[in-house]
Design an enzyme around this catalytic site. Structure first.
Site, PDB file in Angstrom:
ATOM      1  CB  SER A   1     -10.148  -4.620  -1.357  1.00 45.01           C
ATOM      2  OG  SER A   1     -11.093  -4.721  -0.582  1.00 45.01           O
TER       3      SER A   1
ATOM      4  CB  VAL B   1      -6.419   3.822  -5.274  1.00 50.96           C
ATOM      5  CG1 VAL B   1      -6.399   4.094  -6.750  1.00 50.96           C
ATOM      6  CG2 VAL B   1      -5.188   4.744  -4.577  1.00 50.96           C
ATOM      7  CB  CYS B   2     -10.004   0.334  -4.976  1.00 47.28           C
ATOM      8  SG  CYS B   2      -9.488  -0.491  -5.162  1.00 47.28           S
ATOM      9  CG  ASP B   3     -14.262   4.626  -1.673  1.00 51.09           C
ATOM     10  OD1 ASP B   3     -14.185   5.949  -2.602  1.00 51.09           O
ATOM     11  OD2 ASP B   3     -14.774   4.412  -0.935  1.00 51.09           O
TER      12      ASP B   3
END
Length: 172
Positions: free
Chosen positions: A59, A64-66
């Site tokens: 997501s 971490v995804c950002d």
């Protein structure tokens, strides 16, 4: 019957079950359908003839995804026109668009696997317990052959950005 893989992934140490095959370098990239918006589907063939760096995140609204998506957006400028960088998550397309606008991410195609989980199942990253896609990286050449794969064991870990970028650079 759908393949389930256990013992290969965790989130904060808790085991997860991944649905789909474990792909390897040299495999033909499987086709998939994901959404660009609520009504527009795209597939692997929409990126035909390009080297594809496929960055899979659970997501965009997590740290971490950002960071992962921002990093590949920054790298895009150095990779040239023959490279498509795809970020795939199970976020709704509207949430992806909102996040990209707020983050200033404009060189990555964000694509949603929310509707059918087609990508997650084809690439072996669909998490059975939470219906999100497990963090992973795939580099696919212009002939749709997988040239680099990183399935992360722990969801909260960062991928190996440098090695993925080097795999792309070898193809362009």
């Amino acid at each position: 019957m759908t393949q389930e893989r256990t013992g290969v992934a965790t989130v904060k140490g808790n085991p997860l079950t991944l649905i789909g095959p474990e792909l390897k370098v040299g495999d033909k990239a499987p086709d998939f359908k994901v959404n660009k918006d609520l009504f527009t589907e795209v597939s692997l063939s929409d990126f035909a003839g390009k080297v594809k760096l496929i960055s899979v995140v659970p997501s965009l609204d997590t740290g971490v995804c950002d960071a992962q998506t921002r990093r590949f957006n920054e790298e895009a400028a150095n990779l040239g026109e023959n490279v498509a960088i795809l970020t795939i998550s199970a976020d709704l397309p509207m949430a992806q668009a909102r996040w990209c606008g707020a983050a200033g991410v404009d060189k990555v195609d964000t694509l949603s696997d929310y509707k059918t989980n087609s990508f997650g199942q084809a690439f072996g990253v669909l998490i059975k317990e939470i219906r999100l896609d497990m963090r992973s990286i795939f580099v696919v050449d212009e002939n749709d052959t997988i040239q680099y794969v990183e399935y992360l064991k722990e969801m909260t870990d960062h991928p190996d950005y440098e090695t993925a970028i080097e795999a792309v650079k070898k193809l362009v």
